[in-house]
Enzyme design. Structure first.
Site, PDB file in Angstrom:
ATOM      1  CD  GLN A   1     -39.982 -32.486  20.502  1.00 35.35           C
ATOM      2  OE1 GLN A   1     -40.764 -33.085  19.794  1.00 35.35           O
ATOM      3  NE2 GLN A   1     -40.025 -32.572  21.809  1.00 35.35           N
TER       4      GLN A   1
ATOM      5  CB  CYS B   1     -43.568 -28.214  24.977  1.00 37.83           C
ATOM      6  SG  CYS B   1     -42.681 -29.776  25.009  1.00 37.83           S
TER       7      CYS B   1
ATOM      8  CB  VAL C   1     -41.917 -26.499  33.666  1.00 35.81           C
ATOM      9  CG1 VAL C   1     -43.253 -25.800  33.468  1.00 35.81           C
ATOM     10  CG2 VAL C   1     -41.547 -27.278  32.411  1.00 35.81           C
TER      11      VAL C   1
ATOM     12  NE  ARG D   1     -49.977 -32.714  28.242  1.00 35.00           N
ATOM     13  CZ  ARG D   1     -48.683 -32.908  28.103  1.00 35.00           C
ATOM     14  NH1 ARG D   1     -48.237 -33.875  27.315  1.00 35.00           N
ATOM     15  NH2 ARG D   1     -47.828 -32.145  28.744  1.00 35.00           N
TER      16      ARG D   1
ATOM     17  CB  THR E   1     -36.893 -26.956  42.716  1.00 34.65           C
ATOM     18  OG1 THR E   1     -37.530 -28.248  42.667  1.00 34.65           O
ATOM     19  CG2 THR E   1     -37.054 -26.374  44.107  1.00 34.65           C
TER      20      THR E   1
ATOM     21  CG  ASN F   1     -38.745 -26.140  25.171  1.00 31.75           C
ATOM     22  OD1 ASN F   1     -37.926 -25.426  24.600  1.00 31.75           O
ATOM     23  ND2 ASN F   1     -38.407 -26.921  26.172  1.00 31.75           N
TER      24      ASN F   1
ATOM     25  CB  SER G   1     -36.525 -29.236  46.983  1.00 35.34           C
ATOM     26  OG  SER G   1     -35.898 -29.885  45.926  1.00 35.34           O
TER      27      SER G   1
ATOM     28  CG  HIS H   1     -39.513 -27.981  21.549  1.00 35.19           C
ATOM     29  ND1 HIS H   1     -38.279 -28.196  22.121  1.00 35.19           N
ATOM     30  CD2 HIS H   1     -40.414 -28.668  22.315  1.00 35.19           C
ATOM     31  CE1 HIS H   1     -38.425 -28.965  23.194  1.00 35.19           C
ATOM     32  NE2 HIS H   1     -39.703 -29.254  23.335  1.00 35.19           N
TER      33      HIS H   1
ATOM     34  CE  LYS I   1     -46.290 -37.038  25.765  1.00 37.27           C
ATOM     35  NZ  LYS I   1     -45.033 -36.531  26.356  1.00 37.27           N
TER      36      LYS I   1
HETATM   37  N1  LIG Z   1     -39.497 -29.097  29.952  1.00 37.63           N
HETATM   38  C1  LIG Z   1     -40.505 -28.849  29.125  1.00 37.63           C
HETATM   39  O1  LIG Z   1     -40.365 -28.242  28.039  1.00 37.63           O
HETATM   40  C2  LIG Z   1     -41.876 -29.275  29.485  1.00 37.63           C
HETATM   41  C3  LIG Z   1     -42.912 -28.806  28.699  1.00 37.63           C
HETATM   42  C4  LIG Z   1     -44.206 -29.169  29.020  1.00 37.63           C
HETATM   43  C5  LIG Z   1     -44.430 -29.987  30.080  1.00 37.63           C
HETATM   44  N2  LIG Z   1     -43.417 -30.457  30.839  1.00 37.63           N
HETATM   45  C6  LIG Z   1     -43.750 -31.313  31.977  1.00 37.63           C
HETATM   46  O2  LIG Z   1     -43.524 -30.618  33.183  1.00 37.63           O
HETATM   47  C7  LIG Z   1     -43.086 -31.520  34.182  1.00 37.63           C
HETATM   48  C8  LIG Z   1     -41.769 -31.052  34.781  1.00 37.63           C
HETATM   49  O3  LIG Z   1     -40.817 -30.907  33.759  1.00 37.63           O
HETATM   50  P1  LIG Z   1     -39.421 -30.174  34.012  1.00 37.63           P
HETATM   51  O4  LIG Z   1     -38.788 -30.116  32.684  1.00 37.63           O
HETATM   52  O5  LIG Z   1     -39.609 -28.925  34.785  1.00 37.63           O
HETATM   53  O6  LIG Z   1     -38.681 -31.273  34.933  1.00 37.63           O
HETATM   54  P2  LIG Z   1     -37.504 -31.062  36.001  1.00 37.63           P
HETATM   55  O7  LIG Z   1     -36.667 -29.907  35.640  1.00 37.63           O
HETATM   56  O8  LIG Z   1     -36.889 -32.394  36.159  1.00 37.63           O
HETATM   57  O9  LIG Z   1     -38.267 -30.677  37.382  1.00 37.63           O
HETATM   58  C9  LIG Z   1     -39.111 -31.563  38.059  1.00 37.63           C
HETATM   59  C10 LIG Z   1     -39.763 -30.864  39.244  1.00 37.63           C
HETATM   60  O10 LIG Z   1     -40.691 -31.767  39.860  1.00 37.63           O
HETATM   61  C11 LIG Z   1     -40.342 -31.933  41.235  1.00 37.63           C
HETATM   62  N3  LIG Z   1     -40.640 -33.310  41.632  1.00 37.63           N
HETATM   63  C12 LIG Z   1     -40.152 -34.435  41.091  1.00 37.63           C
HETATM   64  N4  LIG Z   1     -40.647 -35.517  41.743  1.00 37.63           N
HETATM   65  C13 LIG Z   1     -41.462 -35.034  42.720  1.00 37.63           C
HETATM   66  C14 LIG Z   1     -42.235 -35.639  43.728  1.00 37.63           C
HETATM   67  N5  LIG Z   1     -42.303 -36.961  43.860  1.00 37.63           N
HETATM   68  N6  LIG Z   1     -42.913 -34.832  44.581  1.00 37.63           N
HETATM   69  C15 LIG Z   1     -42.864 -33.484  44.454  1.00 37.63           C
HETATM   70  N7  LIG Z   1     -42.148 -32.851  43.507  1.00 37.63           N
HETATM   71  C16 LIG Z   1     -41.447 -33.621  42.659  1.00 37.63           C
HETATM   72  C17 LIG Z   1     -38.871 -31.645  41.304  1.00 37.63           C
HETATM   73  O11 LIG Z   1     -38.514 -31.324  42.643  1.00 37.63           O
HETATM   74  P3  LIG Z   1     -36.999 -31.548  43.185  1.00 37.63           P
HETATM   75  O12 LIG Z   1     -36.199 -30.394  42.660  1.00 37.63           O
HETATM   76  O13 LIG Z   1     -37.175 -31.498  44.658  1.00 37.63           O
HETATM   77  O14 LIG Z   1     -36.558 -32.875  42.664  1.00 37.63           O
HETATM   78  C18 LIG Z   1     -38.787 -30.454  40.345  1.00 37.63           C
HETATM   79  O15 LIG Z   1     -39.262 -29.286  40.981  1.00 37.63           O
HETATM   80  C19 LIG Z   1     -43.062 -32.884  33.511  1.00 37.63           C
HETATM   81  O16 LIG Z   1     -44.283 -33.522  33.751  1.00 37.63           O
HETATM   82  C20 LIG Z   1     -42.918 -32.574  32.061  1.00 37.63           C
HETATM   83  O17 LIG Z   1     -43.430 -33.579  31.238  1.00 37.63           O
HETATM   84  C21 LIG Z   1     -42.135 -30.104  30.572  1.00 37.63           C
END
Ligand SMILES: NC(=O)c1ccc[n+]([C@@H]2O[C@H](COP(=O)([O-])OP(=O)(O)OC[C@H]3O[C@@H](n4cnc5c(N)ncnc54)[C@H](OP(=O)(O)O)[C@@H]3O)[C@@H](O)[C@H]2O)c1
Length: 329
Positions: free
Chosen positions: A153, A126, A12, A97, A9, A307, A38, A234, A205
């Site tokens: 970014q 990213c 990413v 990582r 949800t 990103n 969710s 980015h 990183k």
């Molecule tokens: N955004 C980027 O550009 C990017 C790039 C590379 C890596 N990342 C990494 O990818 C990850 C997610 O990033 P995002 O930007 O997609 O964050 P986000 O939009 O905040 O989404 C977080 C997701 O994780 C779920 N979640 C959170 N806590 C959880 C738990 N305890 N158990 C199960 N599911 C849980 C959330 O579910 P709910 O909706 O139910 O809360 C949601 O689906 C992070 O580790 C981040 O560092 C992000």
């Protein structure tokens, strides 16, 4: 393939579903996973609705591959449980990582390190992915000595809360803050948390991950990471000093020939990469390629990518594709 998407949800996770569908990944069963809040929600994938489940339920469903993007703590706790259940995890968080027992993979560069025994595989940060995509072909020929990176970014790199903060601020709405300061009309030199050495975790990183991916720690790296009010994409200003002198036309050709890299560099037509134009694209765009006239064997360039695509979802799905294509799962 039974595929679990953990964090389905999120920012990413949503793009992961899109990329899996677009690339026609052989999904026979999809398991969307998110937090308890969710669970029960429906998510559409290739015209079919799937119910979001919790991690507890998902681990017992024995997926072939689980694509994780639900934060580092979730990965630290749950990736080993999925791996123990026989599922191969490709993790987007920073949790694994730099673990010497885990592979950190950009398939175009070091997919060959993967084996059947790898049950938790790390997807790089990213800003690292787009950086190494442009550096790998140049390093192979000219050997990097030192890198100076400055990033610009987007808020989508922080997650949904930050995108909402920028949106609220542009509309004059008071809401929850993902950053300690307003991001609209601002530039915040603070991506991720500060560390004892005065750098942020994001900057470190960029220092550490390229060495692991390129399997070479002979070059030096320093970085400054800055959050700017762009919604997605980015950008990076990169100064690279090489051991050997280079030919600019050859640099362009090497970048042009590298899979997944697109050179956008024509000053006559004002052609250079920009985040708004990289949106929803899988490629890494490189431009403003020029000699640093202040130092021998040194190059300046400008690198841009979406990103959420190559920086996260696309690279993760490409790792999964590599596993399938090479019979590693
Ligand atoms: N955004 C980027 O550009 C990017 C790039 C590379 C890596 N990342 C990494 O990818 C990850 C997610 O990033 P995002 O930007 O997609 O964050 P986000 O939009 O905040 O989404 C977080 C997701 O994780 C779920 N979640 C959170 N806590 C959880 C738990 N305890 N158990 C199960 N599911 C849980 C959330 O579910 P709910 O909706 O139910 O809360 C949601 O689906 C992070 O580790 C981040 O560092 C992000």
């Amino acid at each position: 393939m039974k595929i679990a998407v953990v964090g389905a949800t999120g920012m990413v996770g949503t793009v992961m579903l899109k990329v899996l569908a677009e690339r026609n990944f052989p999904v026979t069963e999809l398991i969307p996973v998110a937090s308890a809040k969710s669970a029960g929600k429906k998510l559409a994938f290739k015209g079919k609705d799937y119910t979001v489940v919790t991690l507890e339920d998902a681990v017992a469903m024995n997926a072939d591959i689980a694509l994780f993007s639900a934060g580092g703590d979730t990965s630290l706790e749950w990736a080993p449980k999925f791996a123990a259940a026989g599922t191969t995890v490709v993790d987007n968080s920073s949790a694994w990582r730099m673990d010497p027992t885990k592979k950190l993979v950009v398939p175009e560069i070091n997919g060959d390190v993967l084996t059947k025994e790898d049950k938790i595989i790390a997807n790089p940060n990213c800003s690292t992915i787009q950086l190494v995509m442009a550096l790998a072909p140049l390093h192979a020929k000219y050997q990097m000595r030192r890198l100076i990176i400055s990033t610009y970014q987007s808020v989508s790199g922080t997650g949904v809360k930050a995108v909402q903060q920028l949106e609220n601020e542009t509309k004059g709405i008071k809401g929850e803050m993902a950053y300690p300061y307003p991001i609209n009309r601002n530039a915040i030199p603070h991506c991720d948390v500060f560390m004892e050495n005065g750098y942020t975790k994001e900057e470190m990183k960029l220092v550490k991950e390229p060495k692991k991916i390129l399997r070479d720690d002979s070059f030096a790296v320093t970085a400054t990471a800055v959050r700017i009010p762009t919604a997605g994409g980015h950008s990076e200003s990169v100064n690279v000093e090489f051991v050997n002198d280079f030919d600019l036309a050859d640099v362009r050709q090497l970048l042009h020939d590298f899979p997944g890299v697109v050179v956008q560099d024509n000053l006559d037509t004002n052609t250079y990469p920009m985040p708004a134009y990289a949106h929803d694209k899988d490629e890494v765009f490189v431009g403003r390629i020029r000699r640093d006239e202040s130092l021998p064997n040194t190059l300046n360039m400008w690198i841009v990518a979406d990103n959420l695509r190559k920086g996260a979802a696309t690279n993760t799905v490409q790792i999964a594709e590599y596993l399938v294509a090479n019979d590693l799962v």
